[in-house]
Structures are given as structure tokens and as C-alpha cells.
Design an enzyme around this catalytic site. Structure first.
Site, PDB file in Angstrom:
ATOM      1  N   CYS A 107      43.650  26.794  32.944  1.00  0.00           N
ATOM      2  CA  CYS A 107      42.464  26.778  32.083  1.00  0.00           C
ATOM      3  C   CYS A 107      42.815  27.469  30.753  1.00  0.00           C
ATOM      4  O   CYS A 107      43.920  27.986  30.596  1.00  0.00           O
ATOM      5  CB  CYS A 107      41.315  27.502  32.791  1.00  0.00           C
ATOM      6  SG  CYS A 107      41.537  29.300  32.869  1.00  0.00           S
ATOM      7  N   HIS A 123      41.766  34.749  38.378  1.00  0.00           N
ATOM      8  CA  HIS A 123      42.416  33.460  38.588  1.00  0.00           C
ATOM      9  C   HIS A 123      43.809  33.719  39.151  1.00  0.00           C
ATOM     10  O   HIS A 123      44.431  34.743  38.847  1.00  0.00           O
ATOM     11  CB  HIS A 123      42.548  32.701  37.268  1.00  0.00           C
ATOM     12  CG  HIS A 123      41.262  32.140  36.760  1.00  0.00           C
ATOM     13  ND1 HIS A 123      41.212  30.993  36.021  1.00  0.00           N
ATOM     14  CD2 HIS A 123      39.981  32.569  36.885  1.00  0.00           C
ATOM     15  CE1 HIS A 123      39.958  30.732  35.698  1.00  0.00           C
ATOM     16  NE2 HIS A 123      39.191  31.686  36.211  1.00  0.00           N
ATOM     17  N   CYS A 181      43.947  31.194  31.264  1.00  0.00           N
ATOM     18  CA  CYS A 181      45.279  31.318  31.873  1.00  0.00           C
ATOM     19  C   CYS A 181      46.366  30.832  30.928  1.00  0.00           C
ATOM     20  O   CYS A 181      47.449  31.419  30.874  1.00  0.00           O
ATOM     21  CB  CYS A 181      45.304  30.575  33.198  1.00  0.00           C
ATOM     22  SG  CYS A 181      44.213  31.335  34.431  1.00  0.00           S
ATOM     23  N   GLU A 190      46.702  32.524  38.428  1.00  0.00           N
ATOM     24  CA  GLU A 190      47.755  32.716  37.430  1.00  0.00           C
ATOM     25  C   GLU A 190      47.742  34.134  36.868  1.00  0.00           C
ATOM     26  O   GLU A 190      48.806  34.744  36.706  1.00  0.00           O
ATOM     27  CB  GLU A 190      47.579  31.728  36.259  1.00  0.00           C
ATOM     28  CG  GLU A 190      47.644  30.276  36.644  1.00  0.00           C
ATOM     29  CD  GLU A 190      46.269  29.659  36.870  1.00  0.00           C
ATOM     30  OE1 GLU A 190      46.084  28.491  36.491  1.00  0.00           O
ATOM     31  OE2 GLU A 190      45.387  30.336  37.438  1.00  0.00           O
TER      32      GLU A 190
END
Length: 173
Positions: free
Chosen positions: A82, A52, A85, A54
Site C-alpha cells: 500500500c 502492516h 508500506c 511489511e
């Protein structure tokens, strides 16, 4: 750089993700208004669930600063983080999170749940909706194009046994 400009850099990262066929999410980590790290989703291209934007940006920022505590840093991300993260944000001690579009399906800064409101030992400041329309438009365009592409593609069907094939009993015969 201003918050608006930093989110613009995150949006540019999201556009890079979209160009690769990735969900268009981009992230930037800044310290004192200067970018330390910038990343975008690479889950599909790298075949890795944790890629991801992040997490990739947090990893870069830790390397840039030579440590895991990012307490002087701010995260600018185009989509609400999410659960995974949000956990990384807590563990890296980011002091502030600024996100663009809300995520009604997986957002953990208030949309589905608010992990930062739980009694953890760290609570980043969260600011919602910076350049939200631009971030949401990128996501909407990406998923509309994906649906259109899939509309014309043949659907997967399980293989059918040949008509002359003998049915298997499940035992070794």
C-alpha cells in the site's frame, strides 16, 4: 533459500494472520537468501493502523542489522504494498520487492499507482506475481468467510429515542 521458498515463508505468515482474524498478509525480509525478519498483519489484534506485515518486518530487520538502511535486503510479501508500506520500503532502501497478489484497491507498485516510478532517490527492483494464485486464494477465502459471517450478524442501527422521551431543542433548559 530460493525466492519461491522465501515467498512460501511469507505465505505461512499470512496464514498466521488469517488464523487471528487478520487480513492474511505476510512478509519476509531476507539478506543473501537468509531470513532476517518475518511478520504478518496485526492491525486488528493490536488495534494499530500501522501494523502492516511489511512495516513489522522492516522494523525487525532494522533491529537485526542494527541500522535503518536495508540496501542489501529483499522483501517478499504476499500482497502488493500500500502507499504507507511503499513509503517505508523507499525510506529503508530495500533493494528488491517481490510480491504475490496485486491489490487493485491500494497497490502502489503499479496497480493503483507506482510510487517507485516517481523521482525519489531510491528505486527498488519490483517483481510481481510470485505464487500469486496462492496469495490471492488466501485473501479470497478470508473475505468470503468474513462476508458469510457478517451475513448472519445483526446490523448496527442507531439508537431510537424512547416513545415517551421529550425531544431536545439543543439548548440547555
Amino acid at each position: 533459500m530460493t525466492d519461491y521458498e522465501l515467498m512460501g515463508e511469507a505465505l505461512a505468515q499470512a496464514q498466521k494472520a488469517a488464523a487471528l482474524g487478520e487480513v492474511p498478509v505476510g512478509a519476509v525480509i531476507a539478506k543473501d537468501g537468509q531470513i532476517l525478519a518475518a511478520a504478518h498483519n496485526t492491525r486488528e489484534t493490536e488495534k494499530n493502523a500501522i501494523h502492516h506485515a511489511e512495516l513489522l518486518a522492516i522494523d525487525q530487520a532494522c533491529r537485526a542489522l542494527g541500522g535503518w538502511r536495508l540496501w542489501q535486503c529483499e522483501l517478499f510479501v504476499t500482497l502488493e504494498p500500500c502507499p504507507m508500506c511503499a513509503g517505508a520500503i523507499l525510506n529503508s532502501r530495500l533493494r528488491r520487492v517481490v510480491y504475490g497478489a496485486a491489490d487493485a484497491k491500494a497497490g502502489c507498485c503499479g496497480s493503483v499507482t507506482d510510487l517507485f516510478a516517481l523521482p525519489f532517490n531510491h528505486h527498488p527492483v519490483v517483481e510481481r506475481g510470485l505464487r500469486e494464485q496462492e496469495a490471492a486464494a488466501l485473501l479470497e477465502q478470508f473475505f468470503a468467510a468474513l462476508r458469510e459471517k457478517r451475513r448472519g450478524a445483526p446490523r448496527w442501527r442507531p439508537p431510537q429515542p424512547a416513545a415517551d422521551a421529550k425531544p431536545r431543542s439543543g439548548r440547555n433548559e
